[in-house]
Design an enzyme around this catalytic site. Structure first.
Site, PDB file in Angstrom:
ATOM      1  N   LYS A  91       0.846  -1.182   0.000  1.00  0.00           N
ATOM      2  CA  LYS A  91       0.000   0.000   0.000  1.00  0.00           C
ATOM      3  C   LYS A  91       0.890   1.244   0.000  1.00  0.00           C
ATOM      4  O   LYS A  91       2.074   1.147   0.375  1.00  0.00           O
ATOM      5  CB  LYS A  91      -0.928  -0.012   1.213  1.00  0.00           C
ATOM      6  CG  LYS A  91      -0.205   0.262   2.543  1.00  0.00           C
ATOM      7  CD  LYS A  91      -1.182   0.465   3.661  1.00  0.00           C
ATOM      8  CE  LYS A  91      -0.476   0.854   4.935  1.00  0.00           C
ATOM      9  NZ  LYS A  91       0.087   2.197   4.948  1.00  0.00           N
ATOM     10  N   HIS A 118      -0.576  -5.775   5.676  1.00  0.00           N
ATOM     11  CA  HIS A 118      -0.112  -6.658   6.753  1.00  0.00           C
ATOM     12  C   HIS A 118      -1.113  -6.780   7.890  1.00  0.00           C
ATOM     13  O   HIS A 118      -1.049  -7.731   8.669  1.00  0.00           O
ATOM     14  CB  HIS A 118       1.241  -6.187   7.286  1.00  0.00           C
ATOM     15  CG  HIS A 118       1.169  -4.957   8.137  1.00  0.00           C
ATOM     16  ND1 HIS A 118       1.146  -3.684   7.618  1.00  0.00           N
ATOM     17  CD2 HIS A 118       1.107  -4.800   9.488  1.00  0.00           C
ATOM     18  CE1 HIS A 118       1.076  -2.808   8.592  1.00  0.00           C
ATOM     19  NE2 HIS A 118       1.049  -3.451   9.738  1.00  0.00           N
ATOM     20  N   LYS A 125      -2.436 -10.555  10.524  1.00  0.00           N
ATOM     21  CA  LYS A 125      -2.426 -10.744  11.975  1.00  0.00           C
ATOM     22  C   LYS A 125      -3.470 -11.789  12.386  1.00  0.00           C
ATOM     23  O   LYS A 125      -4.575 -11.805  11.862  1.00  0.00           O
ATOM     24  CB  LYS A 125      -2.701  -9.415  12.683  1.00  0.00           C
ATOM     25  CG  LYS A 125      -1.584  -8.385  12.517  1.00  0.00           C
ATOM     26  CD  LYS A 125      -1.907  -7.115  13.259  1.00  0.00           C
ATOM     27  CE  LYS A 125      -0.753  -6.130  13.170  1.00  0.00           C
ATOM     28  NZ  LYS A 125       0.449  -6.615  13.884  1.00  0.00           N
ATOM     29  N   GLU A 166      -0.941   5.191  17.171  1.00  0.00           N
ATOM     30  CA  GLU A 166       0.403   4.850  17.637  1.00  0.00           C
ATOM     31  C   GLU A 166       1.012   6.035  18.361  1.00  0.00           C
ATOM     32  O   GLU A 166       0.606   7.188  18.151  1.00  0.00           O
ATOM     33  CB  GLU A 166       1.292   4.389  16.488  1.00  0.00           C
ATOM     34  CG  GLU A 166       1.405   5.356  15.340  1.00  0.00           C
ATOM     35  CD  GLU A 166       2.184   4.766  14.174  1.00  0.00           C
ATOM     36  OE1 GLU A 166       2.788   3.689  14.340  1.00  0.00           O
ATOM     37  OE2 GLU A 166       2.191   5.398  13.117  1.00  0.00           O
ATOM     38  N   ASP A 191      -2.880   6.887   4.305  1.00  0.00           N
ATOM     39  CA  ASP A 191      -1.941   5.954   4.925  1.00  0.00           C
ATOM     40  C   ASP A 191      -2.638   4.855   5.707  1.00  0.00           C
ATOM     41  O   ASP A 191      -2.187   3.704   5.701  1.00  0.00           O
ATOM     42  CB  ASP A 191      -1.000   6.730   5.853  1.00  0.00           C
ATOM     43  CG  ASP A 191       0.122   5.861   6.415  1.00  0.00           C
ATOM     44  OD1 ASP A 191       0.672   5.053   5.653  1.00  0.00           O
ATOM     45  OD2 ASP A 191       0.442   5.997   7.598  1.00  0.00           O
ATOM     46  N   HIS A 240      -6.321   0.111   5.914  1.00  0.00           N
ATOM     47  CA  HIS A 240      -6.363  -0.629   7.173  1.00  0.00           C
ATOM     48  C   HIS A 240      -7.727  -0.550   7.861  1.00  0.00           C
ATOM     49  O   HIS A 240      -8.365  -1.568   8.155  1.00  0.00           O
ATOM     50  CB  HIS A 240      -5.318  -0.089   8.150  1.00  0.00           C
ATOM     51  CG  HIS A 240      -3.910  -0.378   7.758  1.00  0.00           C
ATOM     52  ND1 HIS A 240      -3.555  -1.416   6.941  1.00  0.00           N
ATOM     53  CD2 HIS A 240      -2.746   0.245   8.079  1.00  0.00           C
ATOM     54  CE1 HIS A 240      -2.248  -1.432   6.786  1.00  0.00           C
ATOM     55  NE2 HIS A 240      -1.740  -0.433   7.459  1.00  0.00           N
ATOM     56  N   LYS A 263      -1.235   9.824  14.817  1.00  0.00           N
ATOM     57  CA  LYS A 263       0.164   9.760  15.250  1.00  0.00           C
ATOM     58  C   LYS A 263       0.300  10.492  16.583  1.00  0.00           C
ATOM     59  O   LYS A 263      -0.491  11.371  16.926  1.00  0.00           O
ATOM     60  CB  LYS A 263       1.070  10.432  14.219  1.00  0.00           C
ATOM     61  CG  LYS A 263       1.035   9.806  12.828  1.00  0.00           C
ATOM     62  CD  LYS A 263       1.825   8.529  12.778  1.00  0.00           C
ATOM     63  CE  LYS A 263       1.970   8.030  11.350  1.00  0.00           C
ATOM     64  NZ  LYS A 263       2.699   6.739  11.299  1.00  0.00           N
TER      65      LYS A 263
END
Length: 493
Positions: A142, A172, A176, A210, A229, A234, A330
């Site tokens: 991506k 990714h 998971k 995060e 992003d 996601h 962020k």
């Protein structure tokens, strides 16, 4: 396996440790070799030494085995090549023939661990060099496109070079165990499926935040932002896993059909929604950390969002009227990715608030990171006189399974690529359906530069306006504790 961008960060941090794990566990095919491609000049031996050094940094010490690492390194090769230069691809074909004894192998797996600017270039060069052979597969990271127009152009390029079954658009998150376990949890347990609809669920949160900044990626992030992003890929995939209908038969095609149906059922965003149900923010400086605009390669007047929260709806029989709230950011207080399903309150509340406790609605938490677990919150009577009902937790963590490893997401997905299983990879129609939903947001921000961009201090949970958006539903965001190490430390603000 041919890795474009073999001297880059993704390769050393994720791909090589994943390949080493597969090799250590005996899960790679016999004769499997890797050719790294990049502009940086290496010989085979120097590249092997470089990767060996990086593996010692990014592989857990207990997984490092001297003899196994040495054997794995022997399978690595390197070719200095400029991926943007079509004239150099003959060198790759010659190297492949050299390593396979003069044959023209077609069981090739290309991995594009490159900047997105090369995603549309490399496939055309592979085609010109006749490297798009019948059994060839290609993996693309991506973001797949920057908007609907560019995503369609990329899909057109890939369709002109490969068949859809040869294309693996990787995310990714879907590698998971907990992401996959959402499906098992929903469809393998008869007690939850009857409740999984608008009659019993009040609202759903999906969070992926995060506690880091952009980590020296200012140039990349300035052209991307949080929506491109994280949200368009996601987070919307987590929504799809939560909301999709059970496939008639669980296979790649049927599963991905249901994902597309969710995307096509998303309630189109009106201009009112763009103003009231989307909050974007940008982190500002604290006493010890820079704000986004002070980061390297970031414009001092940047309007790029590092935080976004949205309220979205799904127009179908199961979910009509149930809001789905999504957010990413962020420089948050902690790192966590989770889905929180809030069930409706009981029709009649028999028990009053006693002892400082008020009966609350049931809540199901499906956490993907940092620790992979599932938490169910429900009311129980506290010991003692009266009926003081307190909310307690029943939880499961993969770490409780006697040390059984949860597996590396990239290792799982690379192994799926090798085996030809596309279940956990995004199909072309899903890419376009997702972009169709989010494209109006990007277009609105471009056409209305005055659209609000709220600041939030480093280490906080984002702009207060995102809290106000939740209050419209009479709710609050579910915020984990700062140091989230186990379910006992789960708390809310």
């Amino acid at each position: 396996m041919i890795i474009f961008g073999a001297s880059g960060d993704l390769t050393k941090r994720k791909l090589m440790p994943a390949l080493y794990t597969l090799y250590k566990d005996g899960r790679l095919p016999d004769g499997f070799i890797v050719i790294g491609i990049g502009r940086t000049e290496y010989e085979d031996d120097t590249y092997r030494a470089y990767i060996r050094q990086e593996l010692e940094r990014f592989v857990a010490p207990e997984e490092q085995m001297e003899e196994t690492m040495a054997d794995f390194s022997k399978r690595l090769h390197y070719l200095t090549l400029n991926p943007a230069d079509a004239g150099e691809y003959g060198k790759l074909d010659a190297r492949l023939q050299e390593l396979t004894g003069g044959e023209e192998p077609d069981n090739l797996l290309f991995y594009l661990a490159t900047p997105p600017s090369l995603y549309g270039v490399i496939p055309l060069h592979l085609k010109a060099a006749h490297l798009n052979r019948p059994r060839t597969r290609i993996v693309v990271e991506k973001p797949f496109g920057y908007d609907l127009k560019s995503a369609r152009e990329l899909n057109h390029i890939y369709a002109s070079v490969f068949e859809e079954h040869q294309i693996y658009r990787i995310d990714h998150f879907l590698g998971k165990e907990t992401a996959q376990n959402i499906l098992a949890f929903r469809f393998a347990n008869g007690i939850f499926e009857p409740l999984w609809n608008r009659n019993y669920i009040d609202y759903v949160e999906s969070t992926a935040v995060e506690n880091l900044g952009i980590e020296q990626r200012g140039g990349f992030y300035e052209g991307t932002g949080a929506l491109r992003d994280m949200v368009q890929n996601h987070l919307i995939q987590l929504v799809a896993l939560t909301a999709l209908e059970p496939p008639a038969v669980f296979n790649a095609d049927n599963f991905r059909n249901e994902v597309v149906k969710v995307y096509e059922s998303l309630t189109p965003l009106t201009e009112e929604d763009l103003n009231e149900h989307i909050v974007r923010g940008q982190y500002t400086a604290s006493a010890t950390k820079n704000g986004y605009r002070e980061e390297k390669n970031v414009a001092p007047d940047s309007r790029t969002e590092t935080y976004i929260a949205m309220k979205i709806g799904i127009e179908n029989w199961r979910w009509n009227g149930v809001p789905f709230y999504i957010r990413t950011g962020k420089q948050m207080p902690t790192k966590v990715t989770e889905i929180v399903v809030h069930f409706r309150e009981t029709p009649h509340q028999m028990f009053r608030c006693e002892g400082g406790h008020c009966p609350r609605a049931n809540k199901l938490i499906l956490r993907l990171q940092p620790n992979e677990d599932i938490v169910l919150k429900f009311g129980m009577k506290a010991p003692g006189p009266g009926f003081d009902v307190k909310q307690v937790m029943m939880d499961f963590s993969y770490s409780d399974l006697g040390g059984l490893p949860t597996g590396d997401a990239y290792a799982r997905l690379i192994e799926d690529c090798i085996q030809g299983d596309q279940t956990l990879f995004t199909r072309s129609d899903a890419v376009e359906a997702s972009w169709r939903f989010f494209d109006p947001v990007l277009r609105y921000w471009k056409e209305h530069p005055e659209a609000p961009l709220y600041g939030y201090p480093v280490g906080t949970w984002g702009p207060l306006e995102s809290e106000a958006m939740m209050h419209e539903h009479g709710a609050d965001w579910t915020n984990p504790c700062k140091n989230l190490t186990n379910t006992d430390e789960y708390c809310e603000l």
